[in-house]
Enzyme design. Structure first.
Site: not given
Ligand code: C5P
Length: 232
Positions: A11, A33, A60, A62, A65, A67, A119, A210
């Site tokens: 990130d 990732k 990642d 996600k 939208d 199909p 999460t 992190r």
């Protein structure tokens, strides 16, 4: 299952920072990732670069939208050579099945994973969203939808891993963020466990950002996590 269980969440705000981190670790130590921040800043090039360095990359984004749009996006993502990618189970069965079919038509087929609940969501957030039966039941329901729709597994909190492992069997991949080594900052994660607990409870892969990327010595943290989970 072979290879490292830890997937480091890159990130970072730009490609230079992400690639600098990647230069300091090896594909034998971790997978990587690429999420929405880095992908929005640096695009497909950074993904292709990491793949060319031999890393297994989890894209990642996600997807959530209609199909057709998701199916087409999945094919584009797979063409980058990623090892794993994900779609959001809240997109529903038709969207999940369209994603599966689109991947199955390709020569290179990444693992296709469904996101259940984030999460960072506590029970209060889950109730506010209108899911009246609580996080645990909601996650089980969405994981069931993912399985019947042909997903290879789900992203879930490590706190849900044991129940999902029991219910969905050993071949359904469980990818868990919300992992924190003992004593480290929880940041904005709420449903957390230590790496060893997550693996004992049935997680296949641990997404950790992190605690590794912001540590003064990221490699030492990564090595110590790898040692901690090796015995499990
Ligand atoms: O820094 P930290 O270890 O909290 O990073 C966790 C990573 O996992 C982030 O990149 C976040 O986007 C991702 N993630 C998550 N919860 C999910 C799905 C992905 O925290 N359900």
């Amino acid at each position: 299952m072979s290879g490292p269980r830890v997937i480091v969440a890159l990130d970072f705000a730009d490609a230079a920072a992400a690639l600098a981190f990647a230069s300091r670790v090896a594909p034998a130590q971790c997978r990587l990732k690429v999420g929405v921040e880095l992908f929005t800043a640096a695009g497909p090039d950074v993904v292709a670069n990491l793949v060319s360095r031999g890393f297994d990359v989890f894209l990642d984004l996600k997807y959530h939208d209609i199909p057709t749009t998701v199916a087409r996006a999945c094919a584009q993502a797979a063409s980058l050579g990623v090892w794993m990618m994900n779609v959001h189970t809240l997109g529903g069965k038709k969207m999940l099945q369209a994603a599966r079919e689109s991947i199955d038509r390709l020569a290179h087929r990444p693992l296709l994973i469904g996101v259940t609940l984030l999460t960072s969501h506590g029970e209060g957030d889950v109730a506010e969203l209108g899911f009246e039966h609580g996080a645990e039941l909601q996650v089980e329901r969405l994981a069931g939808l993912a399985q019947v729709s042909g997903m290879d597994g789900v992203v879930c909190s490590p706190q849900e891993a044991a129940a999902l492992r029991r219910r969905f069997g050993k071949d359904f991949l469980l990818v868990t963020p919300g992992v924190r080594p003992p004593g480290s900052d929880t940041d904005d994660q709420q449903r957390i466990r230590t790496p060893a607990e997550a693996v004992t409870d049935g997680a296949d892969y641990l997404v950790i950002g992190r605690p590794i990327t912001r540590a003064p010595n990221p490699m030492a943290v990564l090595e110590s996590i790898n040692r901690e989970i090796q015995v499990h």
